[in-house]
Design a protein around this motif. Structure first.
Motif, mmCIF file in Angstrom:
data_model
loop_
_atom_site.group_PDB
_atom_site.id
_atom_site.type_symbol
_atom_site.label_atom_id
_atom_site.label_comp_id
_atom_site.label_asym_id
_atom_site.label_seq_id
_atom_site.Cartn_x
_atom_site.Cartn_y
_atom_site.Cartn_z
ATOM 1 N N MET A 91 41.789 -46.829 11.111
ATOM 2 C CA MET A 91 42.912 -46.820 12.061
ATOM 3 C C MET A 91 42.682 -46.825 13.446
ATOM 4 O O MET A 91 43.268 -47.585 14.192
ATOM 5 N N LEU A 92 41.735 -46.037 13.970
ATOM 6 C CA LEU A 92 41.294 -46.001 15.222
ATOM 7 C C LEU A 92 40.917 -47.554 15.601
ATOM 8 O O LEU A 92 41.151 -47.909 16.890
ATOM 9 N N ASP A 93 40.162 -48.133 14.921
ATOM 10 C CA ASP A 93 39.398 -49.508 15.392
ATOM 11 C C ASP A 93 40.724 -50.460 15.472
ATOM 12 O O ASP A 93 40.736 -51.096 16.463
ATOM 13 N N ILE A 94 41.815 -50.355 14.617
ATOM 14 C CA ILE A 94 42.730 -51.119 14.749
ATOM 15 C C ILE A 94 43.666 -50.829 16.083
ATOM 16 O O ILE A 94 43.966 -51.706 16.524
ATOM 17 N N ALA A 95 43.891 -49.665 16.104
ATOM 18 C CA ALA A 95 44.563 -49.299 17.319
ATOM 19 C C ALA A 95 43.875 -49.565 18.771
ATOM 20 O O ALA A 95 44.457 -50.015 19.674
ATOM 21 N N LYS A 96 42.461 -49.541 18.602
ATOM 22 C CA LYS A 96 41.733 -49.602 19.875
ATOM 23 C C LYS A 96 41.902 -51.409 20.129
ATOM 24 O O LYS A 96 42.122 -51.846 21.532
ATOM 25 N N ARG A 97 41.726 -52.159 19.053
ATOM 26 C CA ARG A 97 41.721 -53.588 19.208
ATOM 27 C C ARG A 97 43.357 -54.199 19.529
ATOM 28 O O ARG A 97 43.449 -55.062 20.598
ATOM 29 N N HIS A 98 44.336 -53.636 18.873
ATOM 30 C CA HIS A 98 45.668 -54.159 19.143
ATOM 31 C C HIS A 98 46.629 -53.099 20.132
ATOM 32 O O HIS A 98 47.260 -53.915 20.737
ATOM 33 N N PHE A 99 46.119 -51.879 20.364
ATOM 34 C CA PHE A 99 47.126 -51.169 21.363
ATOM 35 C C PHE A 99 46.198 -50.806 22.428
ATOM 36 O O PHE A 99 46.746 -50.349 23.651
ATOM 37 N N LEU A 100 44.862 -51.250 22.595
ATOM 38 C CA LEU A 100 44.014 -50.668 23.899
ATOM 39 C C LEU A 100 44.136 -49.410 24.021
ATOM 40 O O LEU A 100 44.192 -49.016 25.133
#
Length: 64
Positions: free
Chosen positions: A16-25
């Motif tokens: 979830m953190l990886d997805i949030a970092k990539r999509h939401f910066l």
């Protein structure tokens, strides 16, 4: 005052953190008690892409 080490994130939390970092910066999904750090303007297409990726990851995990 002793600072307690945070436990290592579980695989779903790390994903979830990886997805949030990539999509939401965002740097973290932890609450930091600051509006400037805890609230983000996010485009709907970014939300859609992140949800599609999370759904695909869930399907893949269920198949294993």
């Amino acid at each position: 005052m002793t600072k307690t080490a945070k436990p290592a994130p579980t695989a779903p939390e790390a994903l979830m953190l990886d997805i949030a970092k990539r999509h939401f910066l965002v740097e973290t999904l932890d609450t930091r008690h600051s509006d400037g750090l805890d609230f983000h303007d996010v485009a709907v297409w970014s939300i859609r892409a992140a949800l599609i990726e999370a759904y695909a990851a869930g399907l893949a995990a269920a198949r294993r």
